[in-house]
Scaffold this active site. Structure first.
Site, short mmCIF file in Angstrom:
data_model
loop_
_atom_site.label_atom_id
_atom_site.label_comp_id
_atom_site.label_asym_id
_atom_site.label_seq_id
_atom_site.Cartn_x
_atom_site.Cartn_y
_atom_site.Cartn_z
N LEU A 280 0.84 -1.20 0.00
CA LEU A 280 0.00 0.00 0.00
C LEU A 280 0.87 1.25 0.00
O LEU A 280 0.64 2.18 -0.76
CB LEU A 280 -0.93 0.00 1.23
CG LEU A 280 -1.76 1.26 1.47
CD1 LEU A 280 -2.71 1.53 0.31
CD2 LEU A 280 -2.54 1.14 2.77
N HIS B 273 6.47 1.28 14.93
CA HIS B 273 5.60 0.22 15.43
C HIS B 273 4.43 -0.09 14.50
O HIS B 273 3.40 -0.58 14.95
CB HIS B 273 5.10 0.52 16.85
CG HIS B 273 4.70 -0.71 17.61
ND1 HIS B 273 5.36 -1.91 17.53
CD2 HIS B 273 3.67 -0.93 18.48
CE1 HIS B 273 4.78 -2.80 18.31
NE2 HIS B 273 3.74 -2.24 18.89
N SER C 60 -4.68 2.71 21.97
CA SER C 60 -5.22 2.22 20.70
C SER C 60 -5.83 3.36 19.90
O SER C 60 -6.44 4.27 20.47
CB SER C 60 -6.30 1.16 20.97
OG SER C 60 -7.00 0.83 19.78
N GLU D 215 7.74 -1.22 24.83
CA GLU D 215 6.50 -0.47 24.82
C GLU D 215 6.08 -0.13 26.25
O GLU D 215 5.58 -0.99 26.97
CB GLU D 215 5.40 -1.27 24.12
CG GLU D 215 5.77 -1.71 22.71
CD GLU D 215 4.69 -2.55 22.06
OE1 GLU D 215 3.52 -2.10 22.02
OE2 GLU D 215 5.00 -3.67 21.60
N TYR E 296 6.66 -5.39 26.48
CA TYR E 296 5.96 -4.30 27.19
C TYR E 296 6.59 -4.03 28.55
O TYR E 296 7.29 -4.86 29.12
CB TYR E 296 4.49 -4.65 27.38
CG TYR E 296 3.68 -4.54 26.11
CD1 TYR E 296 2.82 -3.47 25.88
CD2 TYR E 296 3.79 -5.51 25.12
CE1 TYR E 296 2.09 -3.37 24.70
CE2 TYR E 296 3.06 -5.42 23.94
CZ TYR E 296 2.22 -4.34 23.74
OH TYR E 296 1.51 -4.25 22.58
N THR F 251 -2.57 4.36 -4.56
CA THR F 251 -2.31 3.15 -5.33
C THR F 251 -2.21 1.95 -4.41
O THR F 251 -1.82 2.05 -3.25
CB THR F 251 -0.99 3.28 -6.12
OG1 THR F 251 0.10 3.46 -5.20
CG2 THR F 251 -1.05 4.44 -7.10
#
EC number: 3.5.1.-
Length: 780
Positions: free
Chosen positions: A134, A194, A354, A540, A579, A717
């Protein structure tokens, strides 16, 4: 708890799993590759496709194949990989010391790697392999040096899941070969954005090699080369300039995906903050002495998981889209990935953050599953998934990315606080399995050998696990414990006791075949630019973990007379260790806590270590810091199980032939689609004849030439690769025609490489092209 007995069916399943695993391990043990020092790729750059004087074709299509091929046999690659480059003398830019500011260099280079036949790194979902592209992935480098050249620092933000230890060590090795001691372990930070949609395969520790389904030397080489090239470009482009800093909140783009863990933190601490996520974005503005734009670095806490685990296209997700928008705006007239202005949207304390702001809902019933275990009444945890604000994941990525871009643009434009003062850096390697943590003046605790808890297998509301494990597990399960014990052996009482209340699913710190499963030796690092401190976090951090570290580092600087430091958390740096939660969040044992691999006191250990670095910088005693134990660089790694096979075209066809042409006419907002006879795109990662898989070109009558308007780095594209049998494949190119498209005649071109091998001869990689018939775009 009563002892559980197993049925005949369960006993049979356990036996079957043990036998299958034993066979798999035996096979994997045979599949080793020797990976020595990897040769630096030849630099390439500039505008890759010149205009052509051909008039538009109205019928048929063309497919051309290069007669000059790069031969690549296994023996050739092996011998090439052992070559080392001597230290080369790179000309320094002239230094003018009579100015206030810094020398600043910015650079960007492609680091995409494979876009097929490789897992995507992030969700650890079996079957989520790359099948096209992508957007391209880039390494963005920023070099800052004092006017007299005495000190300099390098920050690199890379569009990958995370920086692996192997990646960093090889980058540092190449920099040393080229620049000597100029760029070193202490003054170079490598940070991953990430994205969960980049290729895997560039790790050396067994857990990540398994998740990657092997080590891909092809992708590893391409990533290392891209990172080093971005630093080379920044080094070459250094000029006197000034840096400004600005801060501001970004609203409406994040939620805390583990709010029940966050609530375990003391109420008095939570009361100091208005949100359970960090909404503040920090922006560095870089300009030359004339005020002309050079680049931007933004740090903001958000997971790049707007593209979910059903995606198969390599891309840089929401933060990459923000970079794309800002760079396109500043680099007018350039294709994506080109132009002088460089904008990095770097990661921060995103552990529990998130972008899927509609929150978790049961996908089978629509009801909320925002509960302590993230489970649904019907279907359990596998049904509990959070969604973004868009109609699909592409739309959500654009919405979240655009919001970050707009806020960064505002902060960049209004930045007026100048960053001044000396540059400094401090780094140590630390054995994180054996850190003594001072809880207070009389009590200590220790970190643990690495281990993953049961809730690690549950995944998160952004991407659930596949076996219906649940988050918040504080007890093990006899069924899975038995399977683990039979395959991997039992965890020791010492590691179980150290990690409590985590029930251990995988005692990775006690597993060493074929290589250690997790790192013991971890980087801790700080670089400072005047009153700005950038902490390089090897994993993280959750929201509250980041807040505690920032506060502690700032206080350490202040205690030694360095007041009002701005401390930035830069995530996913230098080596990946999963994490880091707070001690209180660890007790809840949701996904993030189960993935805190060094035990409940991990955060306290990092705070202690980073305070020590801050003290060394503040007191000018960095030279007294111990170097620490050097991490390993393993020479034999498991190869991917997917073989390299010869590409084949259908009988009567050749590579690049058009199988399905575009329609004669399209309106803006529609999708032009062309299907070509394809070849495996992974061939293109090791042969750089073409730097894009596609172009969209517009015919200009005045110059009787085709002008490129899009490439495969353009958001509008999409390149899909459809793998068939026996080496047959198709490639589909889509152009989602934007509202800004000018009416006129267009064509779509496809660029690829096919693998050919004659009997008793080494394989060769051949380049080819395909061109669609022309079509028209109209506005009404």
């Amino acid at each position: 708890m009563a002892k559980r007995t197993f049925s005949n069916l369960e006993t049979f399943l356990i036996f079957l799993l043990v036998m299958m695993t034993a066979i798999t391990v035996a096979l994997l043990s045979l599949l080793f590759i020797t990976s020595g020092t990897i040769e630096n790729h030849k630099d390439s750059g500039g505008h890759l496709f010149s205009t052509t004087p051909n008039p538009p074709a109205t019928q048929g299509s063309t497919a051309t194949q290069s007669s000059t091929a790069t031969q690549r046999s296994t023996a050739t690659q092996s011998s090439t990989a052992t070559q080392t480059s001597p230290v080369t003398s790179t000309p320094e830019p002239p230094l003018f010391q009579n100015f206030s500011g810094y020398y600043i260099g910015v650079g960007r280079a492609d680091c995409t790697g494979q876009v097929a036949d490789i897992n995507l790194m992030g969700y650890s979902k079996s079957g989520q392999n790359a099948q096209g592209i992508l957007t391209r992935l880039y390494s963005r480098a920023f070099i800052m040096a004092e006017p007299d050249g005495s000190n300099r620092t390098v920050f690199v933000s890379i569009d990958i899941g995370m920086v692996s230890q192997r990646l960093r060590l090889e980058v540092l090795n190449r920099l040393q070969s080229k620049y000597g001691s100029l760029y070193r372990r202490d003054n170079v930070i490598l940070s991953g954005t990430h994205t969960h949609s980049g290729p895997a395969g560039y790790f050396q520790y067994t857990v990540f090699v398994i998740a990657s389904e092997g080590f891909s030397n092809r992708t590893f080489q391409h990533m290392v080369t891209g990172i080093v090239k971005s630093i080379d470009i920044a080094h070459t482009n250094m000029k006197p300039g000034r840096i400004f800093i600005n801060k501001g909140n970004v609203d409406g783009v994040q939620i805390n995906r583990s709010p029940y863990s966050y609530l375990q933190n003391p109420q008095s601490e939570r009361a100091r903050y208005s949100s359970n996520t960090d909404k503040e974005m920090v922006v560095l503005k870089m300009v030359d002495l004339n005020g002309d734009d050079l680049g931007l670095i933004s740090w903001f806490a958000i997971h790049p998981v707007s593209m979910n685990n059903s995606n198969h296209l390599v891309n840089s997700d929401n933060v990459g889209y923000a970079s794309y928008l800002l760079e396109q705006e500043k680099n007018k007239g350039y294709l994506p990935g080109q132009g002088p202005f460089v904008a990095a949207f770097a990661s921060s304390n995103l552990g529990d953050v998130s972008p899927n702001i509609l929150g978790p809902r049961c996908i089978n019933t629509g009801e909320s599953c925002d509960n302590a275990n993230s489970t649904c009444p019907i279907g359990g945890s596998n049904m509990c998934i959070a969604k973004g604000p868009g109609q699909d994941m592409f739309d959500s990525t654009q919405i979240i990315g655009r919001a970050m871009y707009q806020r960064a643009k505002e902060l960049y434009a209004s930045a007026s606080q100048e960053v001044t003062g000396p540059l400094a850096s401090a780094h140590q390697w630390v054995d994180m399995t054996n850190v003594t943590v001072w809880l207070n003046s009389t009590h200590t605790a220790k970190t643990c050998k690495p281990a993953l808890g049961y809730s690690f297998a549950a995944g998160t509301i952004d991407g659930v696990g596949g076996l219906n494990f649940t988050q918040g597990k504080t007890e093990g399960d006899p069924f899975w414990d038995t399977i683990r014990d039979q395959i991997l052996g039992k965890p020791s009482e010492e590691i179980k006791e150290c990690h409590k209340p985590k029930p251990i699913l995988l005692h990775t710190g006690e597993l060493s075949k074929p290589h250690p499963w997790h790192p013991d030796i971890v980087d801790v690092q700080i670089i400072t630019l005047g009153s700005l401190a950038i902490t390089a976090i090897p994993g993280e951090f959750t929201t509250m973990s980041g807040r505690r570290l920032r506060e502690a580092v700032q206080a350490e600087f202040a205690s030694h007379g360095v007041q009002n430091m701005t401390v930035v958390i830069s995530g996913l740096c230098n080596v990946y260790t999963h994490y880091i939660t707070t001690y209180e969040e660890y007790q809840a044992q949701r996904y993030e806590a189960a993935s805190t691999i060094y035990g409940p006191h991990t955060l306290s250990a990092y705070i202690q270590l980073f305070r020590n670095l801050a003290k060394a910088i503040a007191t000018d005693t960095v030279a007294n810091l111990s170097r620490g134990p050097e991490p390993p660089f393993f020479q034999q790694l498991i190869v991917p199980l997917i073989p390299n096979i010869v590409d084949r075209a259908p009988i009567g066809r050749t590579f690049g032939d058009v199988l399905q042409p575009a329609k004669p006419e399209y309106r803006v907002g529609e999708v032009a689609e062309v299907i070509f006879v394809g070849a495996n795109p992974k061939n293109s990662a090791q042969n750089e004849t073409h730097q894009t898989f596609l172009t969209v070109e517009k015919y200009e009558a005045t110059s009787t030439s085709w002008q490129i308007v899009c490439n495969d780095a353009s958001w509008e594209t999409r390149f899909y690769w459809h793998k068939g049998l026996l080496g047959l494949s198709n490639a589909t190119v889509e152009w989602h025609i934007p509202d800004t498209a000018q009416p006129g005649i267009y064509r779509i071109r496809y660029f690829g490489h096919n693998r050919k091998q004659d009997i008793l001869k080494p394989a060769v990689i051949l380049s080819f092209e395909g061109t669609s018939p022309a079509f028209e775009v109209v506005t009404t």
